[in-house]
Write an enzyme that holds these catalytic residues in place. Structure first.
Site, PDB file in Angstrom:
ATOM      1  CG  ASP A  42      -2.171   0.726   1.066  1.00 54.64           C
ATOM      2  OD1 ASP A  42      -2.334   1.353   0.012  1.00 54.64           O
ATOM      3  OD2 ASP A  42      -3.026   0.677   1.973  1.00 54.64           O
ATOM      4  CG  ASP A  43      -0.421   4.801   0.130  1.00 57.30           C
ATOM      5  OD1 ASP A  43      -1.270   4.181  -0.536  1.00 57.30           O
ATOM      6  OD2 ASP A  43      -0.691   5.833   0.756  1.00 57.30           O
ATOM      7  CB  CYS A  82      -6.223   3.069  -1.629  1.00 53.35           C
ATOM      8  SG  CYS A  82      -4.973   3.858  -0.614  1.00 53.35           S
ATOM      9  CG  HIS A 138      -9.948   1.257   0.014  1.00 57.03           C
ATOM     10  ND1 HIS A 138      -8.755   1.737   0.505  1.00 57.03           N
ATOM     11  CD2 HIS A 138     -10.921   1.985   0.603  1.00 57.03           C
ATOM     12  CE1 HIS A 138      -9.002   2.726   1.347  1.00 57.03           C
ATOM     13  NE2 HIS A 138     -10.310   2.902   1.425  1.00 57.03           N
ATOM     14  CG  ASP A 312      -2.370   1.091  -3.486  1.00 59.93           C
ATOM     15  OD1 ASP A 312      -1.257   1.600  -3.210  1.00 59.93           O
ATOM     16  OD2 ASP A 312      -3.366   1.209  -2.748  1.00 59.93           O
ATOM     17  CG  HIS A 313      -1.409   4.880  -5.011  1.00 62.75           C
ATOM     18  ND1 HIS A 313      -0.769   5.573  -4.022  1.00 62.75           N
ATOM     19  CD2 HIS A 313      -2.484   4.302  -4.437  1.00 62.75           C
ATOM     20  CE1 HIS A 313      -1.443   5.431  -2.904  1.00 62.75           C
ATOM     21  NE2 HIS A 313      -2.490   4.649  -3.113  1.00 62.75           N
TER      22      HIS A 313
HETATM   23 CA   LIG Z   1      -2.722   2.991  -1.464  1.00 63.99          CA
END
Ligand SMILES: [Ca+2]
Ligand SMILES: [Ca+2]
Length: 477
Positions: A42-43, A82, A138, A312-313
């Protein structure tokens, strides 16, 4: 009603078994179709050793995985936040088709996805046992998606957090620091252990295991030993020159109010502390990846499991005077993407632009499953087989409705909903500092990249609030 022998239902079961056996027999090892281990982070931006995003990044396990297989060095998310990013990955559709650009609604509440199976469902319907834990979608697999996952290995995600603010008062989402004392209290670490245990056992059927780690997502709490790896005072800060902003058009980032602003972080004297926390949380999550991989590599599934790892990014830590995500620059869209496993040559990197929506068709093709004709991504199997295989399609990312970035091998073209543009030449400007959108010589390359911007996107499922329309530059502040 009791069914007579050789009824239609039985014949159906028999023919399904034959079909499954046909898939099984295509595997060279004769052990059935490959299992899938999907590790979702995540992130996580490009601050991993193998992507050279930050000189102090400490990610030995992710780097080892990249060395074992195919690292995509030019991979990008479909949406820079997300929920819609993950909806795009799991559905195989871009936001211009499903219409989600924000944290809600959930996959199962989006009308355009009513008939669209998640990748886990696609595999489950074709003989796989689906297992998942942590943050994959999410909003998890709820409502009609509940049955997509056979076995939930761990539902906790995100915690724990201390009772008192440590570095940044930011409600539930924001803050960071050295907490809790030990790894075993971290939900991500517990998930890694559960995944390793599953992987250490022989499964009856091929499996699709999705493992979703929450760090380095905020709040960035991780045990002290991960902070001890870094020296806050001497930490290397990313470039954040104010003059870089001079050639950037008015766009939604001027009104972004979701995360602390860079000016607030800098004025609070917390920039170094935040960069250290991100590196520490990334080192921690890398350790979790290592735990999962150890379970796989020392268990009976090692020789028949395809591993795919993605984030995810990305995430800004000051670049372009911005904190967090939701922009259309390289820091927000670029992510680690790695495929590794039997049959994949080691250590070769692919520099072609690819998208996270390409994962779904890639897994289907790699495992020899029936094609899903709805998918909008392009299979990466050619690049997994041969790292230099050319590809025509660039990576298209979105942020809020009507704003897009198109990343080719050499260029990034950004077009905002209000018509404003940016263009960067990555061959000479990897930090995207010189906006060439208005240069007379740029007309041809801009026209070529503009072709890939969706022209009739599905309306946004959750219409933008006025505040967000201001942010998006659709209406004046
Ligand atoms: Ca994320
Ligand atoms: Ca600039």
């Amino acid at each position: 009603m009791q069914l007579p022998l050789f009824s239609g239902r039985l014949l159906l079961i028999v023919s399904c078994l034959i079909a499954v056996n046909a898939i099984f027999s295509t595997d060279a090892a004769g052990d059935g179709p490959p299992n899938i281990l999907m590790i979702c982070i995540d992130d996580l931006n490009d601050w991993v050793g193998c992507l050279d995003g930050h000189p102090e990044a400490m990610t030995p396990h992710i780097d080892a995985l990249a060395d074992q297989g195919r690292l995509f060095t030019n991979a990008h998310c479909a949406v820079t936040v997300c929920s819609p990013s993950r909806i795009s990955i799991m559905s195989g559709l871009f936001a211009s088709s499903h219409g989600s650009y924000e944290l809600g609604p959930a996959y199962e509440d989006i009308e355009k996805l009513n008939e669209v199976p998640t990748m886990q469902r696609w595999f489950k319907d074709r003989g796989y046992t689906t297992m998942a834990g942590g943050k994959v979608l999410h909003h998890d697999f709820g409502g009609r998606l509940e049955d997509d996952i056979d076995i939930n290995i761990s539902k906790r995600k995100g915690g724990p957090r201390p009772k008192k603010v440590m570095n940044w008062p930011g409600g539930k989402a924001w803050d960071w620091g050295a907490f809790p004392p030990g790894d075993d209290e971290m939900y991500d670490y517990q998930l890694a252990g559960a995944a390793a245990e599953v992987l250490s056992e022989k499964q009856e059927k091929p499996f699709f295991l999705s493992v979703g780690f929450f760090r380095p997502h905020v709040p960035m709490f991780a045990p002290p030993k991960w902070f001890d790896l870094f020296d806050e005072e001497n930490i290397v800060l990313p470039g954040a020159a104010a003059e870089d902003m001079a050639d950037i058009p008015r766009n939604f980032q001027y009104k972004m109010g979701v995360a602390p602003t860079f000016a607030e972080i800098e004025a609070g004297g917390k920039w170094k502390s935040m960069v250290e926390a991100y590196l520490a949380n990334t080192a921690f999550v890398d350790h979790c990846v290592g735990t999962v991989m150890e379970g796989l590599n020392h268990g009976p599934n090692r020789d028949n499991t395809l591993v795919v790892l993605w984030s995810d990014h990305g995430f800004h830590l000051g670049e372009k005077q911005h904190i967090a995500k939701r922009t259309l620059w390289e820091e927000s869209t670029r992510v680690p993407l790695i495929f590794a496993g039997p049959g994949i040559s080691k250590g070769k990197r692919c520099v072609e632009p690819v998208s996270l929506v390409d994962i779904y068709p890639t897994l289907i093709e790699w495992c020899g499953l029936e094609e899903n004709e709805r998918l909008e991504g392009v299979s990466l199997v050619p690049q997994i087989k041969e790292a230099n295989a050319a590809r025509e399609v660039p990576a298209v990312s979105a942020s809020y409705f009507g704003n897009y970035a198109v990343r080719s091998r050499d260029w990034r073209y950004i077009r905002y909903a209000n018509g404003a543009e940016e263009l960067y030449d990555h061959r000479v400007d990897p930090d995207e500092q010189v906006n060439l959108a208005n240069a007379p010589t740029s007309a041809e390359v801009k026209a070529d990249l503009y072709r890939w911007i969706p022209k009739n996107p599905t309306p946004e499922v959750k219409p933008l609030a006025t505040r967000e329309q201001v942010r998006a530059g659709v209406i004046a502040p």
